[in-house]
Scaffold this motif. Sequence first.
Motif, short mmCIF file in Angstrom:
data_model
loop_
_atom_site.label_atom_id
_atom_site.label_comp_id
_atom_site.label_asym_id
_atom_site.label_seq_id
_atom_site.Cartn_x
_atom_site.Cartn_y
_atom_site.Cartn_z
N SER A 188 24.61 -31.54 18.43
CA SER A 188 23.81 -31.91 17.19
C SER A 188 22.45 -31.80 17.29
O SER A 188 21.91 -31.85 18.47
CB SER A 188 24.34 -33.39 16.91
OG SER A 188 25.84 -33.60 16.41
N GLN A 220 20.81 -40.44 19.29
CA GLN A 220 21.65 -39.82 18.12
C GLN A 220 22.79 -41.01 17.71
O GLN A 220 23.35 -41.25 16.83
CB GLN A 220 22.64 -38.70 18.76
CG GLN A 220 21.65 -37.45 18.83
CD GLN A 220 22.58 -36.35 19.37
OE1 GLN A 220 23.05 -36.63 20.62
NE2 GLN A 220 22.03 -35.10 19.35
N GLN A 253 21.72 -38.68 10.14
CA GLN A 253 21.86 -37.45 10.41
C GLN A 253 21.64 -36.42 9.35
O GLN A 253 22.42 -36.83 8.20
CB GLN A 253 23.27 -37.17 10.97
CG GLN A 253 23.50 -37.53 12.57
CD GLN A 253 22.45 -36.95 13.24
OE1 GLN A 253 22.18 -35.92 13.52
NE2 GLN A 253 21.89 -37.86 13.96
N ASN A 303 27.24 -32.46 11.93
CA ASN A 303 26.46 -33.06 13.11
C ASN A 303 27.06 -34.52 13.37
O ASN A 303 27.26 -34.97 14.65
CB ASN A 303 25.06 -33.28 12.82
CG ASN A 303 24.42 -31.90 12.56
OD1 ASN A 303 24.70 -31.10 13.06
ND2 ASN A 303 23.46 -31.95 11.82
N ASN A 320 30.09 -34.39 15.36
CA ASN A 320 29.82 -33.85 16.93
C ASN A 320 29.72 -35.39 17.81
O ASN A 320 29.90 -35.48 18.73
CB ASN A 320 28.82 -32.79 17.14
CG ASN A 320 29.54 -31.62 16.44
OD1 ASN A 320 30.65 -31.20 16.40
ND2 ASN A 320 28.51 -30.65 16.03
#
Length: 136
Positions: free
Chosen positions: A21, A30, A43, A67, A70
Amino acid sequence: MNVIFPQVHILDKEIIYTNDSPKPIGPYSQAIRVENLVFTSGQIGLDPLTNTLPVGIENQTEKAMKNIRNILLKSGVDYSDVVNTRIYLTNLSDFPTVNNIYANHMGSSAPARSTIQVSGLPKGALIEIEMVAYRP
């Protein structure tokens, strides 16, 4: 005089990162796992290899969902573990298109969800998605 102090519980916290990502474009992670909960950062549909946004709401939604997936997988969860989703759109008229793509990815999972129109998103994105998942 006896003083009694309450027990302090230190939460188990882990920063989640995957090369699958996009790298964060600011001072954030993240995702963060705290105990059994995974909180993803929003995201957008950035391609992690080229750091570019695809054209159009359909392509950006697909990429944003991939994204997020993941990141969830790296955290040890998947879409079926998601308990809350927030979707930010720059144009609420894109809602039906986004809703169909979202439904295709989520399958039978139906977490609580909010969809909000915003005036702008990072890098000129049309959509941003964040999720909270429960890791049993």
